[in-house]
Design an enzyme around this catalytic site. Structure first.
Site, PDB file in Angstrom:
ATOM      1  N   ILE A   1      54.391 -51.209  60.666  1.00 32.05           N
ATOM      2  CA  ILE A   1      53.948 -50.353  59.555  1.00 32.05           C
ATOM      3  C   ILE A   1      54.250 -48.886  59.875  1.00 32.05           C
ATOM      4  O   ILE A   1      54.744 -48.145  59.018  1.00 32.05           O
ATOM      5  CB  ILE A   1      52.453 -50.593  59.264  1.00 32.05           C
ATOM      6  CG1 ILE A   1      52.268 -52.025  58.726  1.00 32.05           C
ATOM      7  CG2 ILE A   1      51.905 -49.565  58.278  1.00 32.05           C
ATOM      8  CD1 ILE A   1      50.834 -52.517  58.647  1.00 32.05           C
TER       9      ILE A   1
ATOM     10  N   ILE B   1      45.237 -45.783  57.747  1.00 30.37           N
ATOM     11  CA  ILE B   1      45.477 -47.054  57.032  1.00 30.37           C
ATOM     12  C   ILE B   1      45.417 -48.228  58.015  1.00 30.37           C
ATOM     13  O   ILE B   1      45.925 -49.308  57.716  1.00 30.37           O
ATOM     14  CB  ILE B   1      46.837 -47.054  56.286  1.00 30.37           C
ATOM     15  CG1 ILE B   1      48.002 -46.671  57.221  1.00 30.37           C
ATOM     16  CG2 ILE B   1      46.794 -46.168  55.072  1.00 30.37           C
ATOM     17  CD1 ILE B   1      49.386 -46.904  56.621  1.00 30.37           C
TER      18      ILE B   1
ATOM     19  N   ARG C   1      42.518 -49.325  60.950  1.00 31.14           N
ATOM     20  CA  ARG C   1      41.157 -49.853  60.973  1.00 31.14           C
ATOM     21  C   ARG C   1      40.207 -48.677  61.159  1.00 31.14           C
ATOM     22  O   ARG C   1      40.533 -47.726  61.895  1.00 31.14           O
ATOM     23  CB  ARG C   1      40.958 -50.813  62.154  1.00 31.14           C
ATOM     24  CG  ARG C   1      41.579 -52.171  61.973  1.00 31.14           C
ATOM     25  CD  ARG C   1      40.837 -53.004  60.914  1.00 31.14           C
ATOM     26  NE  ARG C   1      41.405 -54.331  60.780  1.00 31.14           N
ATOM     27  CZ  ARG C   1      42.340 -54.679  59.883  1.00 31.14           C
ATOM     28  NH1 ARG C   1      42.812 -53.796  59.037  1.00 31.14           N
ATOM     29  NH2 ARG C   1      42.790 -55.916  59.827  1.00 31.14           N
TER      30      ARG C   1
ATOM     31  N   GLU D   1      32.568 -51.475  56.636  1.00 35.69           N
ATOM     32  CA  GLU D   1      33.025 -51.740  55.260  1.00 35.69           C
ATOM     33  C   GLU D   1      32.194 -52.876  54.685  1.00 35.69           C
ATOM     34  O   GLU D   1      31.832 -53.794  55.419  1.00 35.69           O
ATOM     35  CB  GLU D   1      34.509 -52.121  55.269  1.00 35.69           C
ATOM     36  CG  GLU D   1      35.385 -50.979  55.779  1.00 35.69           C
ATOM     37  CD  GLU D   1      36.858 -51.366  55.924  1.00 35.69           C
ATOM     38  OE1 GLU D   1      37.230 -52.478  55.491  1.00 35.69           O
ATOM     39  OE2 GLU D   1      37.625 -50.577  56.476  1.00 35.69           O
TER      40      GLU D   1
ATOM     41  N   HIS E   1      39.903 -50.058  51.288  1.00 34.50           N
ATOM     42  CA  HIS E   1      40.734 -50.955  52.126  1.00 34.50           C
ATOM     43  C   HIS E   1      41.694 -51.761  51.255  1.00 34.50           C
ATOM     44  O   HIS E   1      41.614 -52.991  51.189  1.00 34.50           O
ATOM     45  CB  HIS E   1      39.833 -51.883  52.952  1.00 34.50           C
ATOM     46  CG  HIS E   1      40.548 -52.535  54.103  1.00 34.50           C
ATOM     47  ND1 HIS E   1      39.924 -52.908  55.255  1.00 34.50           N
ATOM     48  CD2 HIS E   1      41.847 -52.880  54.276  1.00 34.50           C
ATOM     49  CE1 HIS E   1      40.802 -53.458  56.090  1.00 34.50           C
ATOM     50  NE2 HIS E   1      41.991 -53.448  55.505  1.00 34.50           N
TER      51      HIS E   1
HETATM   52  C1  8YV Z   1      43.357 -57.201  54.788  1.00 37.69           C
HETATM   53  C2  8YV Z   1      44.498 -55.860  56.426  1.00 37.69           C
HETATM   54  O1  8YV Z   1      43.709 -58.375  55.387  1.00 37.69           O
HETATM   55  O2  8YV Z   1      46.521 -56.947  56.947  1.00 37.69           O
HETATM   56  C3  8YV Z   1      45.524 -56.390  57.372  1.00 37.69           C
HETATM   57  O3  8YV Z   1      45.311 -56.230  58.591  1.00 37.69           O
HETATM   58  O4  8YV Z   1      43.659 -55.129  56.800  1.00 37.69           O
HETATM   59  C4  8YV Z   1      44.489 -56.248  55.000  1.00 37.69           C
HETATM   60  O5  8YV Z   1      45.696 -56.683  54.531  1.00 37.69           O
HETATM   61  C5  8YV Z   1      43.039 -57.431  53.359  1.00 37.69           C
HETATM   62  O6  8YV Z   1      42.359 -56.317  52.947  1.00 37.69           O
HETATM   63  C6  8YV Z   1      42.141 -58.628  53.128  1.00 37.69           C
HETATM   64  O7  8YV Z   1      41.095 -58.609  53.991  1.00 37.69           O
END
Ligand code: 8YV
Length: 313
Positions: A155, A230, A232, A261, A279
């Site tokens: 990412i 973006i 955690r 969250e 999120h």
């Molecule tokens: C969540 C995410 O999985 O891919 C990740 O690590 O944080 C998100 O794509 C999505 O919000 C569902 O929980």
């Protein structure tokens, strides 16, 4: 042949639930009133868990399911899954890498622009009628500025490609330099912050990255610097961030992820210089369909005796 029993942590949209219900006997954890009792009543039957990146699967749950074989995570980040426990219990874990990279990077860029150019504030300036009383304060330019990327994985690299199109000077911090990419490596996060106008956090969550963006990093980013997260909420010391925002130690922040969250710390609401999102960086129809498909493909591979597509454990 009877269908394998699947504990679905959820919630999941119908588009994901329906195909799961076709292939599995689904137990909807998120709808249970007494969740411990719900698990206990089904403990012996459950062979798989389908969960989300933000919910994961924790030790007491994994240990309560003696016949559990696989945890399929709908998300690339699997920090909410107790990986040590899964290993100890011989449980496989899968995630959904790659399919969400470009949409998450788009969202990171949207947040960079939103906080620099005050887009949510502009929207409320029009809706509230404040525009009639005068213009908004000026925003900050993004084009041509210095971007510090925290974590140059899939990412982070996709964010860097977008930043290059904005003529940004790109530098990054990670556990090691990448010799396959042309961006400048900075081995100290405080130094990276000092040399950045914008800092974006794209590092994987987990113990290794807990609160790496701390008060020292924020002070180094400085009063004209912006933070975007973006990855955690755990990667940023949220108390230090709130203090930095309230005291003007940094210019602003755009956050898609939080320490806890979905609960919002009301101190954020009093701040004009923040953009808050629930999120949702991966939340496009296209990406969520692909994530759901990959999660199901991993489950199908496991129960069909084929190799997992994207194993973590
Ligand atoms: C969540 C995410 O999985 O891919 C990740 O690590 O944080 C998100 O794509 C999505 O919000 C569902 O929980």
């Amino acid at each position: 042949m009877s269908k394998p029993h699947l504990l679905v942590i959820g919630p999941f949209p119908d588009a994901d639930l329906q195909p799961l219900e076709r292939d599995f006997t689904v137990h909807k954890y998120w709808l249970a009133e007494d969740r411990d009792a719900f698990v206990a009543e089904r403990a012996d039957m459950i062979r798989g868990i389908a969960t989300r990146g933000d919910r994961g699967a924790w030790r007491s749950l994994i240990e309560a399911l003696p016949n559990l074989e696989i945890i399929a995570n709908y998300g690339v980040g699997f920090d909410a899954v107790d990986i040590d426990c899964a290993r100890e219990c011989g449980v496989r874990v899968t995630n959904t890498p790659d399919v969400l990279t470009e949409d998450v990077a788009d969202f990171g860029f949207a947040l960079l622009l939103a906080v620099a150019r005050q887009i949510p504030r502009g929207d409320s300036h029009v809706r509230s009628g404040k525009w009639c009383d005068g213009p908004m304060p000026l925003g900050a330019r993004l084009f041509g500025k210095r971007l510090g990327i925290v974590g140059l994985g899939r990412i982070g690299s996709a964010v860097a490609r977008r930043a290059a199109a904005f003529d940004m000077a790109i530098a990054y911090h990670d556990i090691a330099a990448r010799d396959d990419l042309p961006y400048r490596y900075v081995d100290d996060l405080v130094a990276l912050a000092r040399e950045s106008d914008f800092m974006i956090v794209t590092v994987a969550g987990g113990a290794g990255s807990a609160k790496i963006v701390n008060a020292d990093v924020l002070n180094a980013l400085g009063p004209s610097g912006f933070l975007v997260n973006i990855s955690r909420g755990s990667t940023v010391d949220q108390a230090a961030l709130l203090e930095a925002l309230e005291d003007g130690k940094i210019a602003g922040a755009a956050l898609d992820v939080f320490e806890i969250e979905p609960i919002n710390d009301p101190r954020f609401n009093a701040l004009e210089n923040v953009v808050l999102q629930p999120h949702q960086a991966s939340a496009t129809v296209e990406t969520r369909q692909a994530m759901g498909q990959l999660m199901r493909d991993n489950l199908a591979a496991h129960f069909g005796g084929r190799p997992l597509l994207t194993p973590v454990v």
